[in-house]
Motif scaffolding. Sequence first.
Motif, PDB file in Angstrom:
ATOM      1  N   ASN A 470       0.810  -1.220   0.000  1.00 48.85           N
ATOM      2  CA  ASN A 470       0.000   0.000   0.000  1.00 48.85           C
ATOM      3  C   ASN A 470       0.837   1.261   0.000  1.00 48.85           C
ATOM      4  OD1 ASN A 470      -2.967  -0.917   0.270  1.00 48.85           O
ATOM      5  ND2 ASN A 470      -1.885  -2.186   1.754  1.00 48.85           N
ATOM      6  N   MET A 471       2.112   1.140   0.292  1.00 48.92           N
ATOM      7  CA  MET A 471       3.012   2.281   0.176  1.00 48.92           C
ATOM      8  C   MET A 471       3.383   2.526  -1.283  1.00 48.92           C
ATOM      9  SD  MET A 471       6.804   2.755   1.886  1.00 48.92           S
ATOM     10  CE  MET A 471       7.316   1.129   1.355  1.00 48.92           C
ATOM     11  N   LEU A 472       3.479   1.443  -2.083  1.00 47.46           N
ATOM     12  CA  LEU A 472       4.077   1.562  -3.414  1.00 47.46           C
ATOM     13  C   LEU A 472       3.132   1.301  -4.581  1.00 47.46           C
ATOM     14  CD1 LEU A 472       7.477  -0.254  -2.757  1.00 47.46           C
ATOM     15  CD2 LEU A 472       7.045   2.197  -2.831  1.00 47.46           C
ATOM     16  N   CYS A 473       2.067   0.543  -4.367  1.00 42.90           N
ATOM     17  CA  CYS A 473       1.246   0.101  -5.498  1.00 42.90           C
ATOM     18  C   CYS A 473      -0.153   0.708  -5.430  1.00 42.90           C
ATOM     19  CB  CYS A 473       1.162  -1.427  -5.513  1.00 42.90           C
ATOM     20  SG  CYS A 473       0.249  -2.079  -6.939  1.00 42.90           S
ATOM     21  N   SER A 474      -0.568   1.376  -6.500  1.00 49.82           N
ATOM     22  CA  SER A 474      -1.907   1.961  -6.558  1.00 49.82           C
ATOM     23  C   SER A 474      -2.858   1.114  -7.394  1.00 49.82           C
ATOM     24  CB  SER A 474      -1.833   3.376  -7.144  1.00 49.82           C
ATOM     25  OG  SER A 474      -1.265   3.353  -8.445  1.00 49.82           O
ATOM     26  N   ASP A 475      -2.389  -0.045  -7.868  1.00 47.24           N
ATOM     27  CA  ASP A 475      -3.225  -0.946  -8.652  1.00 47.24           C
ATOM     28  C   ASP A 475      -3.666  -2.111  -7.777  1.00 47.24           C
ATOM     29  OD1 ASP A 475      -4.499  -2.503 -10.492  1.00 47.24           O
ATOM     30  OD2 ASP A 475      -2.683  -3.111 -11.591  1.00 47.24           O
ATOM     31  N   PRO A 476      -4.899  -2.087  -7.284  1.00 46.08           N
ATOM     32  CA  PRO A 476      -5.335  -3.146  -6.353  1.00 46.08           C
ATOM     33  C   PRO A 476      -5.469  -4.513  -7.008  1.00 46.08           C
ATOM     34  CG  PRO A 476      -7.165  -1.713  -6.925  1.00 46.08           C
ATOM     35  CD  PRO A 476      -5.948  -1.087  -7.515  1.00 46.08           C
ATOM     36  N   GLU A 477      -5.464  -4.571  -8.332  1.00 47.72           N
ATOM     37  CA  GLU A 477      -5.600  -5.855  -9.019  1.00 47.72           C
ATOM     38  C   GLU A 477      -4.265  -6.581  -9.177  1.00 47.72           C
ATOM     39  OE1 GLU A 477      -7.639  -5.365 -12.682  1.00 47.72           O
ATOM     40  OE2 GLU A 477      -9.402  -4.408 -11.797  1.00 47.72           O
ATOM     41  N   ASN A 478      -3.188  -5.945  -8.795  1.00 44.52           N
ATOM     42  CA  ASN A 478      -1.851  -6.536  -8.967  1.00 44.52           C
ATOM     43  C   ASN A 478      -1.543  -7.502  -7.828  1.00 44.52           C
ATOM     44  OD1 ASN A 478       0.744  -7.136  -9.713  1.00 44.52           O
ATOM     45  ND2 ASN A 478       1.587  -5.109  -9.224  1.00 44.52           N
ATOM     46  N   VAL A 479      -2.141  -8.698  -7.884  1.00 51.04           N
ATOM     47  CA  VAL A 479      -1.925  -9.677  -6.812  1.00 51.04           C
ATOM     48  C   VAL A 479      -0.550 -10.346  -6.929  1.00 51.04           C
ATOM     49  CG1 VAL A 479      -4.371 -10.112  -6.449  1.00 51.04           C
ATOM     50  CG2 VAL A 479      -3.115 -11.459  -8.154  1.00 51.04           C
ATOM     51  N   LYS A 480       0.141 -10.130  -8.039  1.00 53.09           N
ATOM     52  CA  LYS A 480       1.500 -10.677  -8.207  1.00 53.09           C
ATOM     53  C   LYS A 480       2.566  -9.627  -7.893  1.00 53.09           C
ATOM     54  CE  LYS A 480       0.977 -12.133 -12.467  1.00 53.09           C
ATOM     55  NZ  LYS A 480       1.297 -12.831 -13.733  1.00 53.09           N
ATOM     56  N   PHE A 481       2.188  -8.657  -7.092  1.00 53.45           N
ATOM     57  CA  PHE A 481       3.072  -7.531  -6.791  1.00 53.45           C
ATOM     58  C   PHE A 481       4.435  -7.981  -6.262  1.00 53.45           C
ATOM     59  CE2 PHE A 481       4.638  -4.671  -3.432  1.00 53.45           C
ATOM     60  CZ  PHE A 481       4.867  -3.515  -4.165  1.00 53.45           C
ATOM     61  N   PHE A 482       4.443  -8.958  -5.360  1.00 52.77           N
ATOM     62  CA  PHE A 482       5.701  -9.350  -4.713  1.00 52.77           C
ATOM     63  C   PHE A 482       6.569 -10.261  -5.583  1.00 52.77           C
ATOM     64  CE2 PHE A 482       3.280  -7.992  -0.988  1.00 52.77           C
ATOM     65  CZ  PHE A 482       4.231  -7.195  -0.370  1.00 52.77           C
ATOM     66  N   GLU A 483       6.108 -10.569  -6.785  1.00 50.22           N
ATOM     67  CA  GLU A 483       6.967 -11.315  -7.706  1.00 50.22           C
ATOM     68  C   GLU A 483       8.159 -10.467  -8.109  1.00 50.22           C
ATOM     69  OE1 GLU A 483       5.114 -12.228 -11.390  1.00 50.22           O
ATOM     70  OE2 GLU A 483       6.618 -13.717 -11.960  1.00 50.22           O
ATOM     71  N   THR A 484       7.897  -9.185  -8.363  1.00 49.43           N
ATOM     72  CA  THR A 484       8.977  -8.239  -8.688  1.00 49.43           C
ATOM     73  C   THR A 484       8.710  -6.950  -7.928  1.00 49.43           C
ATOM     74  OG1 THR A 484       7.729  -7.517 -10.636  1.00 49.43           O
ATOM     75  CG2 THR A 484       9.437  -9.198 -10.972  1.00 49.43           C
ATOM     76  N   SER A 485       8.779  -7.019  -6.627  1.00 46.36           N
ATOM     77  CA  SER A 485       8.449  -5.860  -5.806  1.00 46.36           C
ATOM     78  C   SER A 485       9.456  -4.729  -6.017  1.00 46.36           C
ATOM     79  CB  SER A 485       8.436  -6.259  -4.327  1.00 46.36           C
ATOM     80  OG  SER A 485       8.254  -5.130  -3.517  1.00 46.36           O
ATOM     81  N   PRO A 486       8.997  -3.521  -6.306  1.00 46.85           N
ATOM     82  CA  PRO A 486       9.928  -2.399  -6.493  1.00 46.85           C
ATOM     83  C   PRO A 486      10.510  -1.931  -5.164  1.00 46.85           C
ATOM     84  CG  PRO A 486       7.669  -1.614  -6.591  1.00 46.85           C
ATOM     85  CD  PRO A 486       7.590  -3.112  -6.488  1.00 46.85           C
ATOM     86  N   ALA A 487      11.600  -1.205  -5.250  1.00 46.36           N
ATOM     87  CA  ALA A 487      12.208  -0.611  -4.062  1.00 46.36           C
ATOM     88  C   ALA A 487      11.481   0.679  -3.709  1.00 46.36           C
ATOM     89  CB  ALA A 487      13.684  -0.333  -4.303  1.00 46.36           C
ATOM     90  N   ALA A 488      11.566   1.062  -2.454  1.00 45.27           N
ATOM     91  CA  ALA A 488      10.945   2.301  -1.977  1.00 45.27           C
ATOM     92  C   ALA A 488      11.998   3.380  -1.848  1.00 45.27           C
ATOM     93  CB  ALA A 488      10.260   2.068  -0.639  1.00 45.27           C
ATOM     94  N   THR A 489      11.649   4.590  -2.259  1.00 44.44           N
ATOM     95  CA  THR A 489      12.556   5.711  -2.033  1.00 44.44           C
ATOM     96  C   THR A 489      12.503   6.091  -0.553  1.00 44.44           C
ATOM     97  OG1 THR A 489      10.859   7.372  -2.482  1.00 44.44           O
ATOM     98  CG2 THR A 489      12.113   6.538  -4.371  1.00 44.44           C
ATOM     99  N   TRP A 490      13.532   6.775  -0.104  1.00 51.02           N
ATOM    100  CA  TRP A 490      13.550   7.166   1.307  1.00 51.02           C
ATOM    101  C   TRP A 490      12.375   8.065   1.686  1.00 51.02           C
ATOM    102  CZ3 TRP A 490      14.396   6.066   5.950  1.00 51.02           C
ATOM    103  CH2 TRP A 490      14.372   7.042   6.941  1.00 51.02           C
TER     104      TRP A 490
END
Length: 851
Positions: A470-490
Motif C-alpha cells: 500500500n506504500m508503493l502500489c496503486s493498482d489493487p488488481e496486482n496480486v502478483k506484486f511481490f513477484e517483482t516488488s519495487p524498491a521504496a525511495t527514502w
Amino acid sequence: MTQWERLQQLDTVYSQRAFDLYNGDEFPMDVRHYLAHWIEGQDWERASRDSSQAAFLFQVLLENLDNQFSRFAQERDSFLLQRNFRRYKQNFQKYQEEPYTLANIIHWFLVKEREILNDAELAQQVQTLQVQPAAMELESQRQVEKSLKDLKTKVEVMEHSIRCLEEQQDEFDFKYQTHLMDCCTEEEKKMQAEGLQKMLNALDKCRKNFLSDISTMLDAADVLRSVLIDEELVDWKWRQQKSCIGAPDDTSLERLEKWFTQIIECMFQLQKFLQKLDELVGKMTYENDPIPVRKPPLKSRVDTLLTNLIKSSFVVETQPSMPQGRGSLVLRTNVQFSVKVRLLYKVSELNHVMKVTVSVNNAASQLKGFRKFNVLGTLSKALNMAESMNGGMVADFRHLTLKDRKVGGGGKGINDLSLSVTEELHRITFQTQFDYQGRSVPLETSSLPVVVISNSSQQQSAWASVLWFNMLCSDPENVKFFETSPAATWPQFGEMLSWQFLSCGKRGLDNDQLETLAIKLFGKQQNYDNCKISWTKFSKENLPDTNFSLWVWLDGILTLVKLYLSDLWSDGSIMGFVSKGKERLLLKKKQNGTFLLRFSESIKDGGITFSWVQYANDGTPSVQTVKPFTSTDLKQIALPDILCNFRMMIAENIPVNPLCYLYPNTPKDQAFGKYYSEKTGEENPYLKYLKTKLVFVSKENGCSGVREGPESDLSTQDRDPPSLSDAGDDGLLLQAFEKSPMLSSSTIDDDMLNSILDSDSECTVPEAFPPTAPHTSPSCLQHNFSESPLDIFADALSPDIDVNVTLHEFLNSPNILNGINFRMLQEESDDFALDSGLIQDLGYPNIPLTP
C-alpha cells in the motif's frame, strides 16, 4: 436597488449564469428587464397557489406589456422591442385559463436569481476576508460543486422548456385539426395554412433547440463524469489505501456520495426528457422531424454515462479487518472479519431491491500454488440505509470467515511465483444487480489485496507485506506484486514509518528522528531523496551484527510505544531515534543530571533506555546509560515510575537520583509528574504504617557531583512523588524504611553495583524483577542519621496512633510482609540480602524477612 439590477453588476461567471437562466422562451429576459420593479413588487408565490390573485396579476401584466409597447412606439430606435413585446403578449395569452401556471414560472425564476446572488455574495465575502484555499484539492472541489449546480439548474430550466414544447405542440395540433374540419373560403384556408406553417417552423426550431440543449448538457456531464471517476474517486481510493497503513487522510464518502447522487439524478432526468420526446413524436411528427434522427445517439450517450457512473459508485467503504487484528487487510483463517460496501447513488427506493453477495479470490485463484479459500458466514445482505450512520446505501458484513479449501492432494502446492504465504495477495469480491427506472446494471467491486495467515506468528510478516504494497502500489488488481516488488525511495519509506508511529503513539517522526534512521540505513549523506530500500532489506535481511531484520526491530519498538509509552511518545518526552555519538554530543553540552530517552538498537522486541550526563571534580563530563527496559519490564513498572525512583549510591552510601532535567532543560517532575502512579494522602491504604519505597539503586562510578552551569542540589531530586508499585529488572532494587538507617546499613556487593553502569554505553543490570510490593506513600529522602532508630520510627507515624501497637500491626501483618521481597537479583548467581540489624535493634529479633 432591485434584484435585477444587482444581477447585472455581478462578475462574468455569475452574470453568465443569469444569462443561461433566461435562455429559453418561457419567461423572456426583455420582459424581466423592463418590468423589473413591478415584477419584484408582487407576491408570485401566493399567486401560484391563489387562482384569484393569479388572475389579477395576469391582467395587470398584460396591461404593463401594452404600456411598454406604447412607449416603444414613441421611440424611433425601439422597433424590434415593440415587435417583440407584441409577440410576448400573444404568447402569454395561452395562460388565460391557468394564470397560476405563469405565476409559478415567474416565482421560480426569481428564486433562481436569488440563488445566483447568494453564491456571488458568498464568493465576495471569501475574497474580502482573504480566505485562501488550504490546497488545490479545495479549489477542485469548488469547481465540481459549481459544475454540478450549473448542471442541475439547466435540468430545471429544461423541465420548463419541455413543458412549453408540449404545450406548443398541443396548440399546433389543435389548430391543425380545426383547420382540417373548418369550412371556409380558399383564401381563409390559405391564411390558416400560412399560420400553421409558421407555428410548425417554430415548433421545429424548439425541438432542435431542445435536442441541442441535451447534447450540450451531456458534454458538461461527461466532463463531470471524468472528474468524478478518474480524479476524485481515484484520489479517494488512494487516500483510503494510505489510511489503511496509518496515514491521517480523510476517507469519508459524504462528499462523493452527494456528487454521484446529483449527477446520476440529472442523467435520469435527461433519460426522462428523451422518453418524453418519444411521446411527442408518437403524437405528432412531420417531414424532417429532428427527433427521430438525433435522439438515438443522445440516448446512447445517456446510457453510457449512466452505466459508467452507477458501476463506479459501488465501492468498498471499509476494508476487511479483524476486530483484534493488527490492522486492516490482514486476515486469519477461521477468525471472523468485517467489511462494508456502499453505493454512492443515494436513493431510498433501492432498499428492497439490491442484494450484495460476497466471494473470495476471483483473480488469485487462477495462479498456481496460491492457496484457495471458502468464505463462510452471511454471504448475502441487502443494500440499505439502516446500517449507515448518515443514511447511505450500505451493506455491512460483520461476521465473515475464511477457511482453507483443500485442492488435489491437500496442502499448499508449489507457488509459480516463489512467494511466501505472507506475500500472497487475495481479494474479497462483492456483486449485486442495479435495477431502477427500467435500467439494469450488474455491479462488482473488490477490496484491496489482503494477506491471509493461519496463525498469529505470521502477523508481523503479513503486516510488513501490507505496508509495502500500500506504500508503493496503486493498482489493487496486482496480486502478483511481490513477484517483482519495487524498491521504496527514502521519502516514501520515511513517510510510511512516520504513519506507523502516528498510529501507535499519536505523533509521527520528526526530521531529526528520520535523519537518524536514514544514516543508519544509508550512511551520512547530503540528501537522501534518491536513496532506495528494497523489500528484501526491509523485511528479510538481518541488520549488521544482529539476528533480526529492520522491520522486526522497528515493529518491536512500535509495539513497545503502543502498549507502554504512547503518552510519553505523544507529548515528545522520548527522543527515540538518536545515535550514541549524537547522544553524547547533546548531553555533554548540558548541565549535570540532564538525561534523554532513546530506543535501543540491539534488542529485537523493542527496548528503551535513558542516559544522563554527570561531571567529575575537574569538570570532565561523562555519559552514563542503563540497560534498556523491555516490554517485560514495563509491564511491571511504568517508565515514569522508574525515572522517578531511580537511585545512585554516592559517598557514604547515600542514594541520590541523578536524573534532574529531561533534555534539553525540563525538570524531571515537570515532565513526568502527571504520569507517576503512586497514591498519596487518604488514598494510600498504608499511611498509618511506616513509609516504604521501592527504588532502583546503582553505585556511582566516582562522580563527585561537579556540574557544568548552575549548581543543582542533587539531594532535592530525592523529593520525588510516588514510589514504585512494582519492581523492575533493569536496576538494583532496594526495599527500605524511609528516614531509617536501613538505607546505609545495607551491605551491597561493589562488583555487582559497578556492573550496573557502563559509561557511554548500555550497561548490564539484573534480568528480572522481584514480585510486586505494596503501594507506599511518598516522602523525602533527606536523612538525619544522628537520630535514633526509635525517633525515626516515631517521626514516621501519625500523632494519633500508639507507636508500639502500630509497629506490632505493621511487622506482623501478613498482607504487608508477605508481599515484600527484599531479595536483590544480579546478573550472576550471587545472592544479596538486606541487613536485618535494624529490626533486631528495635527488639523484634524473631521477625523473619523474605529471603
